[in-house]
Design an enzyme around this catalytic site. Structure first.
Site, PDB file in Angstrom:
ATOM      1  N   GLU A   1       0.799  -1.229   0.000  1.00 50.27           N
ATOM      2  CA  GLU A   1       0.000   0.000   0.000  1.00 50.27           C
ATOM      3  C   GLU A   1       0.834   1.282   0.000  1.00 50.27           C
ATOM      4  O   GLU A   1       0.479   2.250   0.657  1.00 50.27           O
ATOM      5  CB  GLU A   1      -1.002   0.008   1.171  1.00 50.27           C
ATOM      6  CG  GLU A   1      -2.186  -0.896   0.899  1.00 50.27           C
ATOM      7  CD  GLU A   1      -3.379  -0.631   1.827  1.00 50.27           C
ATOM      8  OE1 GLU A   1      -3.332   0.307   2.617  1.00 50.27           O
ATOM      9  OE2 GLU A   1      -4.364  -1.381   1.719  1.00 50.27           O
TER      10      GLU A   1
ATOM     11  N   HIS B   1      -1.788  -0.840  10.368  1.00 53.97           N
ATOM     12  CA  HIS B   1      -1.314  -2.201  10.646  1.00 53.97           C
ATOM     13  C   HIS B   1      -0.014  -2.133  11.446  1.00 53.97           C
ATOM     14  O   HIS B   1       0.742  -1.177  11.306  1.00 53.97           O
ATOM     15  CB  HIS B   1      -1.004  -2.942   9.344  1.00 53.97           C
ATOM     16  CG  HIS B   1      -2.211  -3.355   8.580  1.00 53.97           C
ATOM     17  ND1 HIS B   1      -2.530  -4.666   8.357  1.00 53.97           N
ATOM     18  CD2 HIS B   1      -3.167  -2.632   7.971  1.00 53.97           C
ATOM     19  CE1 HIS B   1      -3.643  -4.720   7.644  1.00 53.97           C
ATOM     20  NE2 HIS B   1      -4.059  -3.494   7.396  1.00 53.97           N
TER      21      HIS B   1
END
Lengths: 397, 397
Positions: free
Chosen positions: B49, B260
């Protein structure tokens, strides 16, 4: 066949042109193809453009007796399969070309015959609609590169690699030189000891009643775009004993199997006493030239894609501005600010609909071209890396 | 490191959540990630990402000194790369989920460290938005299967396989059992001699200020969906000496790197005297059960896709009928047949626009679900083949 010092393999390849509603006399031709395959009993059959599930299962039932292993029927137990989708495949808005909707990919099937591991690849690359101004060349080059990379990365445990399919490239095109140079694959037509069929091995010929004659005007003999390619890894050799093509209408039939001619190769595979060594590296300076040439073309496509990303983005912004203006005007009318004559309702709402349509379309296209740019950049970067690797390798060519 | 009997490799994995306009405090976090990577000097950095080209090139410039080889920076010469796009990845019309537009794929990088060939895979699978009614489970299973197949087919010449990424699956989910069983990959968290970080190795934790707390309500400790997996092929062994995760906000910082947690593994790679033999085949009856379970779920998805293909097709036909009716009515008015009151122009044209919109949308969706059906069928067929192969293999489990 077990224990035989040489293995003889008969391979059949055909772009069947069996697209429901679009292909002429489809069912009749699929029946003819089925009959011929049953009669001839090839060892390996590689078909493209069998789009209808019905055609596929009809062929499967018909040929179940002689080709018991089908992931598109083969005669030998299939060990494993894998499908790789190319990252680029034309444009969704080129509806008349339709390639984008078909989702081009390469299929891999691993089979074992007489203890020899075969990696068999089947593919179909993006069509060329106008050779003089081929807008799809960068996409087809990305596909050729991804095909070559996919074959290299997945064939490391194979003894023999076979590739069949409609590559939509002439033998001297940069994409096919790239594919052959980067994988070490050899062209069955060029290597065949005997040849029988259309002159120069052409597979799209004026003689075939389904081909578009005007497209073939610059090529009176036709063009060769369907291939069977092969190479042996480790301690095997492959030779092409015979190559055949169909020649328009086959004898005793009133129509050809497809708008493409079928390619049929008889290969001899032999175990060698000694490993043959790396097949790559025989003519590396040439290979570097080919990669450079391909990279240049990808770069041209990249700049075109960047331009289109920009213009679609601008169009989306303009449509948004128009909508905002309309919203302001409507609010003004509601608030009674606009003393003058109000807009005619019909044209006002039609204009709003148009703006919404353009906004959605332009945003979608902008997203699409953004992905296209990323993919072309990725391929250019990979080719740059490949060139570096070629240059760093000790020259032995 | 050359000549050392054991190789120590420090691997870093993080889903960076660096999406322009969408991710909170993106630039600040990317800067923090860059600083930390420069300070820590990992051997291998696997990021997901990083969507913005700008962020990527900023990181590249910043880390150029200590990570000279970047296809997303690594410290060792990259031999080759390949990208594989998953065939299914959610639905284009689920705009709020957005996975479809991101085009999930797995990247492969081949590197050589101290004479050992590493195949390093990085991926990100489709997100799970609702665990109770997970509409994306079949797509994620197709991705897990394709990932496993891609690794198996491309890693045959590798000595060590590493996989890092956000798999969006809990450790006990069928997809991760399928991936591990079918490839023989081992979970660094489960194998680690020492562990330090969030409890149970969770990587999406309530402690992290960017996570959505309501989504984690059923999991007070958080969930573990980011992994480092590995296996040794040929005559090597890999051991995980230590596994660490970040724990929300790192000490001395006011924000976490991402929504995350990062996963960091220290691996020991050792050359063995003897080949370890096949890693697969230790628990084949269980593997067959897992494949069967996955195949059942893919079958559920297939039936849902067939249903949607049918209903979108029906909607397209209905919209077409409506348009034809309108055309007939308009013709009737033009020909002066309809003596009564004509339709109000505005609603008539709005209705026509609506019908055209529905027709285009429904046709597009019908095409999409047709492809979805083909892909799910293909995966089901491949799993069936895999089961047959598992059953035919002489049982040694």
């Amino acid at each position: 066949m077990e224990g035989d010092p040489t293995l003889r393999l008969r391979v059949f390849d055909l772009n069947c042109w069996a697209i429901r509603y679009l292909s002429k006399r489809r069912q009749e031709r699929v029946r003819l193809i089925g009959n011929m395959l049953r009669r001839e009993g090839f060892d390996l059959v590689l078909l493209q453009e069998v789009w209808s599930e019905q055609d596929y299962s009809d062929l499967k039932v018909k040929l179940g007796g002689c080709y018991p292993f089908s992931h598109y029927f083969r005669r030998f137990p299939i060990l494993d399969t894998l499908l790789y989708q190319y990252s680029l495949n034309g444009y969704p808005y080129m509806l008349q070309h339709g390639d984008w909707f078909c989702g081009k990919s390469v299929g891999l099937v691993i089979i074992k015959i007489s203890g020899i591991i075969f990696n068999v690849y089947v593919t179909h690359l993006h069509a060329e609609y106008c050779r003089e101004k081929d807008a799809y060349l960068p996409h087809r080059l990305v596909q050729a590169w991804e095909l070559a990379q996919f074959i290299r990365h997945t064939s490391k445990a194979a003894d023999v690699v076979l590739l069949g399919g409609d590559l939509n490239m002439h033998p001297e095109d940069v994409g096919i030189r790239l594919l052959r140079g980067w994988t070490g694959l050899r062209d069955a037509f060029a290597e065949a000891a005997r040849f029988e069929g259309c002159e120069d091995g052409c597979t799209l010929v004026p003689n075939n009643c389904f081909t578009v004659k005007t497209e073939l005007l610059p090529f009176p003999l036709g063009i060769r775009i369907d291939y069977i390619l092969y190479k042996a890894i480790s301690s095997f050799t492959v030779k092409c004993e015979e190559l055949k093509t169909t020649t328009g209408t086959a004898p005793g039939m009133d129509i050809p199997f497809s708008d493409h001619e079928a390619v049929m190769a008889t290969l001899h595979i032999q175990r060698q006493g000694q490993a043959a060594g790396a097949t790559l590296g025989t003519a590396e300076p040439t290979l570097a030239d080919v990669v450079t040439e391909a990279r240049t073309e990808v770069g041209v496509g990249l700049r075109a894609a960047q331009q289109q990303r920009y213009s679609t983005g601008r169009m989306a912004v303009l449509a948004l501005l128009l909508l905002l203006l309309q919203a302001l005007a409507a609010l003004g009318v509601l608030a009674g600010l606009a003393a003058g004559q109000p807009f005619p309702k019909l044209s006002f709402s039609l204009l709003a609909f148009l703006a919404i349509g353009v906004l959605l379309l332009a945003t979608g296209l902008h997203l699409f071209h953004t992905i296209e740019v990323k993919m072309l950049q990725g391929t250019e970067e990979q080719m740059r890396m490949a060139l570096r690797a070629l240059q760093e390798r000790p020259s032995d060519g």
